[in-house]
Scaffold this active site. Structure first.
Site, PDB file in Angstrom:
ATOM      1  N   SER A  49     -47.531  -2.930  -7.798  1.00 20.49           N
ATOM      2  CA  SER A  49     -48.109  -2.360  -6.572  1.00 20.49           C
ATOM      3  C   SER A  49     -47.065  -1.552  -5.813  1.00 20.49           C
ATOM      4  CB  SER A  49     -48.690  -3.466  -5.678  1.00 20.49           C
ATOM      5  OG  SER A  49     -47.689  -4.064  -4.900  1.00 20.49           O
ATOM      6  N   SER A 171     -33.543  -1.698   2.162  1.00 21.84           N
ATOM      7  CA  SER A 171     -34.393  -1.409   3.324  1.00 21.84           C
ATOM      8  C   SER A 171     -33.548  -1.002   4.518  1.00 21.84           C
ATOM      9  CB  SER A 171     -35.188  -2.666   3.676  1.00 21.84           C
ATOM     10  OG  SER A 171     -35.746  -2.536   4.964  1.00 21.84           O
ATOM     11  N   TYR A 197     -34.627 -11.250   5.471  1.00 22.86           N
ATOM     12  CA  TYR A 197     -34.902 -10.083   4.613  1.00 22.86           C
ATOM     13  C   TYR A 197     -33.781  -9.046   4.765  1.00 22.86           C
ATOM     14  CZ  TYR A 197     -37.424  -5.756   3.290  1.00 22.86           C
ATOM     15  OH  TYR A 197     -37.805  -4.551   2.737  1.00 22.86           O
ATOM     16  N   LYS A 201     -31.061  -7.446   2.007  1.00 24.03           N
ATOM     17  CA  LYS A 201     -30.947  -6.014   1.697  1.00 24.03           C
ATOM     18  C   LYS A 201     -29.509  -5.535   1.902  1.00 24.03           C
ATOM     19  CE  LYS A 201     -35.162  -5.545   0.418  1.00 24.03           C
ATOM     20  NZ  LYS A 201     -35.511  -5.171  -0.939  1.00 24.03           N
ATOM     21  N   THR A 230     -47.632   0.128   2.068  1.00 31.34           N
ATOM     22  CA  THR A 230     -47.768  -0.684   0.852  1.00 31.34           C
ATOM     23  C   THR A 230     -48.323  -2.058   1.241  1.00 31.34           C
ATOM     24  OG1 THR A 230     -45.561  -1.630   1.057  1.00 31.34           O
ATOM     25  CG2 THR A 230     -45.733   0.433  -0.200  1.00 31.34           C
TER      26      THR A 230
HETATM   27  N1  LIG Z   1     -42.908  -0.279   2.002  1.00 31.18           N
HETATM   28  C1  LIG Z   1     -41.882  -0.086   2.794  1.00 31.18           C
HETATM   29  O1  LIG Z   1     -41.974   0.554   3.849  1.00 31.18           O
HETATM   30  C2  LIG Z   1     -40.543  -0.627   2.426  1.00 31.18           C
HETATM   31  C3  LIG Z   1     -39.487  -0.415   3.316  1.00 31.18           C
HETATM   32  C4  LIG Z   1     -38.236  -0.886   2.983  1.00 31.18           C
HETATM   33  C5  LIG Z   1     -38.045  -1.520   1.775  1.00 31.18           C
HETATM   34  N2  LIG Z   1     -39.088  -1.728   0.943  1.00 31.18           N
HETATM   35  C6  LIG Z   1     -38.801  -2.419  -0.330  1.00 31.18           C
HETATM   36  O2  LIG Z   1     -39.522  -1.812  -1.364  1.00 31.18           O
HETATM   37  C7  LIG Z   1     -39.710  -2.738  -2.423  1.00 31.18           C
HETATM   38  C8  LIG Z   1     -41.151  -2.706  -2.881  1.00 31.18           C
HETATM   39  O3  LIG Z   1     -41.973  -3.179  -1.842  1.00 31.18           O
HETATM   40  P1  LIG Z   1     -43.380  -2.525  -1.495  1.00 31.18           P
HETATM   41  O4  LIG Z   1     -43.308  -2.071  -0.089  1.00 31.18           O
HETATM   42  O5  LIG Z   1     -43.786  -1.588  -2.554  1.00 31.18           O
HETATM   43  O6  LIG Z   1     -44.310  -3.821  -1.479  1.00 31.18           O
HETATM   44  P2  LIG Z   1     -45.395  -4.389  -2.513  1.00 31.18           P
HETATM   45  O7  LIG Z   1     -46.435  -3.372  -2.766  1.00 31.18           O
HETATM   46  O8  LIG Z   1     -45.824  -5.711  -1.959  1.00 31.18           O
HETATM   47  O9  LIG Z   1     -44.559  -4.592  -3.813  1.00 31.18           O
HETATM   48  C9  LIG Z   1     -43.694  -5.667  -3.997  1.00 31.18           C
HETATM   49  C10 LIG Z   1     -43.729  -5.977  -5.466  1.00 31.18           C
HETATM   50  O10 LIG Z   1     -42.765  -6.981  -5.724  1.00 31.18           O
HETATM   51  C11 LIG Z   1     -43.389  -7.954  -6.524  1.00 31.18           C
HETATM   52  N3  LIG Z   1     -42.734  -9.247  -6.433  1.00 31.18           N
HETATM   53  C12 LIG Z   1     -42.573 -10.037  -5.345  1.00 31.18           C
HETATM   54  N4  LIG Z   1     -41.962 -11.168  -5.699  1.00 31.18           N
HETATM   55  C13 LIG Z   1     -41.728 -11.090  -7.032  1.00 31.18           C
HETATM   56  C14 LIG Z   1     -41.124 -11.949  -7.975  1.00 31.18           C
HETATM   57  N5  LIG Z   1     -40.649 -13.147  -7.621  1.00 31.18           N
HETATM   58  N6  LIG Z   1     -41.048 -11.549  -9.262  1.00 31.18           N
HETATM   59  C15 LIG Z   1     -41.532 -10.356  -9.642  1.00 31.18           C
HETATM   60  N7  LIG Z   1     -42.131  -9.504  -8.802  1.00 31.18           N
HETATM   61  C16 LIG Z   1     -42.217  -9.872  -7.507  1.00 31.18           C
HETATM   62  C17 LIG Z   1     -44.817  -8.002  -6.027  1.00 31.18           C
HETATM   63  O11 LIG Z   1     -45.649  -8.669  -6.954  1.00 31.18           O
HETATM   64  P3  LIG Z   1     -47.032  -9.382  -6.511  1.00 31.18           P
HETATM   65  O12 LIG Z   1     -48.038  -8.290  -6.411  1.00 31.18           O
HETATM   66  O13 LIG Z   1     -47.271 -10.335  -7.617  1.00 31.18           O
HETATM   67  O14 LIG Z   1     -46.762 -10.032  -5.175  1.00 31.18           O
HETATM   68  C18 LIG Z   1     -45.086  -6.506  -5.925  1.00 31.18           C
HETATM   69  O15 LIG Z   1     -45.373  -5.981  -7.175  1.00 31.18           O
HETATM   70  C19 LIG Z   1     -39.267  -4.092  -1.889  1.00 31.18           C
HETATM   71  O16 LIG Z   1     -37.973  -4.391  -2.365  1.00 31.18           O
HETATM   72  C20 LIG Z   1     -39.232  -3.878  -0.392  1.00 31.18           C
HETATM   73  O17 LIG Z   1     -38.314  -4.716   0.248  1.00 31.18           O
HETATM   74  C21 LIG Z   1     -40.339  -1.295   1.240  1.00 31.18           C
END
Ligand SMILES: NC(=O)c1ccc[n+]([C@@H]2O[C@H](COP(=O)([O-])OP(=O)(O)OC[C@H]3O[C@@H](n4cnc5c(N)ncnc54)[C@H](OP(=O)(O)O)[C@@H]3O)[C@@H](O)[C@H]2O)c1
Length: 309
Positions: A49, A171, A197, A201, A230
């Protein structure tokens, strides 16, 4: 950069949001992503995702063999099928991996045959309560730091052989924190998920800088995606989401720098840097968040010990 752009970047809001991406994208070189990844093997954690999915799809579109490393088989399979429906010739595969469990990381690495050109440490969590894995580690630390550390270390021999790349998704939340090893491991009186968190990071960036020094054959990068719409943002930060939902980046915009770091030919000699919108930036917005060399070394020792226990 003009004064107006500098002021907008300093506001954070108009830098991390969609308008920030669109403004920064004016200096992107379009040809940078016109790279064939045919024959390259890419691993993306948390690829079912959000940013991980967008990254996997974009790299598959460039011809890479992409392995989606997902903890849930059904969600992972759905992601593979979605990519194949959009890109029928995509070479995409699903592997089950719960990156928060060291035993699962070991099982995955032992069973994964072949070379690795790019590892994208993307999976991440921001839980609001303190929980420990069955291996005894606080879940944020286990998912965002320890598992990715163990995975990267175990794949290093293959990454050295391929002169590969490791891209770790961090992040902007870390800008508010100075490394604190006690908080990092969840040893706190009152757990604050946002702080935990941000600590993880911060730690990821330091570990990447340390790898870059130790392993000059591999290019290590960390990046932050700004604020992208997301599932994680919606579920982990509901109040933030209500306030920002109209201005968030798309997952593709959030993933743009991840993809760029995985493919751009412009990375030669640029290992260990922290990137935002295809530009290297300082991992510190303010001086007081800078850790000492002793704290950096203590982090390396702590993570190495925890990963080999
Ligand atoms: N979106 C933002 O604005 C933002 C900002 C700063 C940093 N980030 C970083 O971007 C990265 C991706 O996040 P996202 O925003 O795209 O959120 P997301 O759509 O919730 O994606 C997170 C992904 O990580 C997976 N995950 C969580 N725990 C896991 C585990 N133990 N083993 C394997 N997979 C695992 C989730 O799987 P499930 O679907 O099974 O839960 C999901 O596929 C993260 O590192 C987050 O900290 C995002």
């Amino acid at each position: 950069m003009g004064l107006f752009d500098k002021a907008l970047d300093a506001s954070v809001l108009f830098s991390f949001d969609r308008s920030g991406f669109e403004r920064h994208a004016r200096r992107f070189v379009e040809a940078d992503l016109r790279v064939s990844m045919q024959g390259k093997v890419v691993l993306v954690t948390g690829a079912n995702s959000g940013l991980g999915f967008s990254t996997a799809r974009a790299l598959a579109a460039l011809g890479a063999t992409v392995h989606l490393l997902c903890r849930d088989e059904a969600r992972g399979q759905a992601a593979v099928e979605r990519i194949k429906a959009e890109l029928p010739s995509a070479d995409v595969h699903l592997s089950r991996l719960d990156v928060s469990r060291l035993s699962d990381v070991r099982r995955f690495v032992e069973g994964f045959r072949g070379s690795v050109d790019v590892l994208v440490n993307n999976a991440g969590v921001l839980p609001d309560t303190l929980t420990r894995t069955e291996e005894g580690h606080e879940v944020t630390f286990a998912t965002n730091v320890l598992g990715p550390y163990a995975l990267t270390e175990a794949l290093l021999p293959r990454l050295v052989l391929s002169k590969g790349r490791v891209v770790t998704v961090t992040s902007g939340g870390m800008f508010t924190q100075k490394l604190d090893l006690t908080t990092l491991q969840g040893e706190v009186k009152r757990f604050d998920g946002v702080v935990a968190y941000a600590q993880t990071k911060r730690a990821e960036v330091i570990l990447s800088e340390q790898w870059a020094v130790k392993h000059p054959d591999v290019t290590f990068s960390t990046m932050h995606p700004g604020w992208a719409d997301t599932p994680a943002v919606r579920s982990s930060l509901p109040r933030f989401y209500r306030f920002t939902k109209g201005i968030l980046r798309t997952p593709e915009q959030g993933a743009d720098t991840i993809v760029w770091l995985a493919v751009t030919p412009r990375l030669t000699g640029k290992s260990g840097l922290f990137w935002f919108d295809r530009a290297p930036v300082s991992p510190h917005l303010v001086g007081w968040t800078k850790e000492t060399e002793q704290q950096r070394e203590a982090l390396a020792r702590l993570v190495e010990k925890a990963a080999t226990r």
